[in-house]
Design a protein around this motif. Sequence first.
Motif, PDB file in Angstrom:
ATOM      1  N   ARG A 278     -10.000  -3.229   2.210  1.00 38.07           N
ATOM      2  CA  ARG A 278      -9.044  -2.527   1.352  1.00 38.07           C
ATOM      3  C   ARG A 278      -8.570  -3.473   0.267  1.00 38.07           C
ATOM      4  NH1 ARG A 278      -3.362  -3.003   3.357  1.00 38.07           N
ATOM      5  NH2 ARG A 278      -3.517  -4.523   5.014  1.00 38.07           N
TER       6      ARG A 278
ATOM      7  N   ARG B  66      -2.412   3.860   3.502  1.00 36.50           N
ATOM      8  CA  ARG B  66      -2.244   3.466   4.913  1.00 36.50           C
ATOM      9  C   ARG B  66      -2.878   4.493   5.836  1.00 36.50           C
ATOM     10  NH1 ARG B  66       2.682   1.666   2.932  1.00 36.50           N
ATOM     11  NH2 ARG B  66       3.817   3.516   3.592  1.00 36.50           N
ATOM     12  N   THR B  67      -2.692   5.768   5.536  1.00 36.25           N
ATOM     13  CA  THR B  67      -3.271   6.836   6.359  1.00 36.25           C
ATOM     14  C   THR B  67      -4.789   6.748   6.354  1.00 36.25           C
ATOM     15  OG1 THR B  67      -1.390   8.292   5.943  1.00 36.25           O
ATOM     16  CG2 THR B  67      -3.450   9.339   6.628  1.00 36.25           C
TER      17      THR B  67
ATOM     18  N   THR C 247       0.827  -1.208   0.000  1.00 34.99           N
ATOM     19  CA  THR C 247       0.000   0.000   0.000  1.00 34.99           C
ATOM     20  C   THR C 247       0.859   1.256   0.000  1.00 34.99           C
ATOM     21  OG1 THR C 247      -0.144  -0.039   2.407  1.00 34.99           O
ATOM     22  CG2 THR C 247      -1.944  -1.077   1.189  1.00 34.99           C
TER      23      THR C 247
ATOM     24  N   LYS D  83     -10.844   2.990  10.059  1.00 40.11           N
ATOM     25  CA  LYS D  83     -11.121   2.101  11.185  1.00 40.11           C
ATOM     26  C   LYS D  83     -11.726   2.860  12.358  1.00 40.11           C
ATOM     27  CE  LYS D  83      -7.354  -1.155  10.439  1.00 40.11           C
ATOM     28  NZ  LYS D  83      -6.252  -1.777  11.151  1.00 40.11           N
ATOM     29  N   GLU D  84     -11.496   4.172  12.408  1.00 36.08           N
ATOM     30  CA  GLU D  84     -11.996   5.004  13.505  1.00 36.08           C
ATOM     31  C   GLU D  84     -13.365   5.613  13.212  1.00 36.08           C
ATOM     32  OE1 GLU D  84     -10.334   5.141  16.395  1.00 36.08           O
ATOM     33  OE2 GLU D  84      -8.929   3.765  15.438  1.00 36.08           O
TER      34      GLU D  84
ATOM     35  N   TRP E 245      -6.659   4.147   5.570  1.00 34.95           N
ATOM     36  CA  TRP E 245      -7.073   2.877   6.167  1.00 34.95           C
ATOM     37  C   TRP E 245      -7.145   2.996   7.689  1.00 34.95           C
ATOM     38  CZ3 TRP E 245      -9.788  -1.108   5.479  1.00 34.95           C
ATOM     39  CH2 TRP E 245      -9.610  -2.281   6.215  1.00 34.95           C
ATOM     40  N   ARG E 246      -6.115   3.594   8.288  1.00 31.76           N
ATOM     41  CA  ARG E 246      -6.125   3.779   9.747  1.00 31.76           C
ATOM     42  C   ARG E 246      -7.292   4.667  10.168  1.00 31.76           C
ATOM     43  NH1 ARG E 246      -0.434   3.898   9.061  1.00 31.76           N
ATOM     44  NH2 ARG E 246      -0.460   6.159   8.964  1.00 31.76           N
ATOM     45  N   ALA E 247      -7.554   5.715   9.393  1.00 31.84           N
ATOM     46  CA  ALA E 247      -8.638   6.643   9.732  1.00 31.84           C
ATOM     47  C   ALA E 247     -10.010   5.989   9.547  1.00 31.84           C
ATOM     48  CB  ALA E 247      -8.525   7.901   8.877  1.00 31.84           C
TER      49      ALA E 247
END
Length: 131
Positions: free
Chosen positions: A41, A23-24, A18, A30-31, A26-28
């Motif tokens: 993804r 990645r940024t 990725t 999840k929140e 994807w992390r966001a």
Amino acid sequence: MVSTSIRRATAKKLRASTTPHERTLWRALKELPVDGTHFRRQAPIGPYVVDFLCPAAHLVIELDGGHHNDDETAKRDRERQLWLKQEGYRVVRFWNSEITDDLNAVLERIYVELHGSREAPAEPLKHRRRR
């Protein structure tokens, strides 16, 4: 049509490599307050692999870098988006720079796409399998 095993292998390979912007986001994602569903993804859909997919909302999120300005790439993006729309998916595109410059605005737009407005409560979404 590309075989299912090839599409899955391609998706797995893409998940392993990725971009920083993916990645940024994807992390966001999840929140994000989305009960009862999730984002995937690098998810295979038909002949394509999309960057992010919320199956319950039939929402596809695509991140585009500068190479998407090229005529040939832009043409492929339009064809892909038309195919996804015909299959019942909504496609929202963001530039990589939007992830870097204003991630909150990107997340707000995704929330609106999922729930209809900024003020709407986060209602549980149900994944409906296509047959």
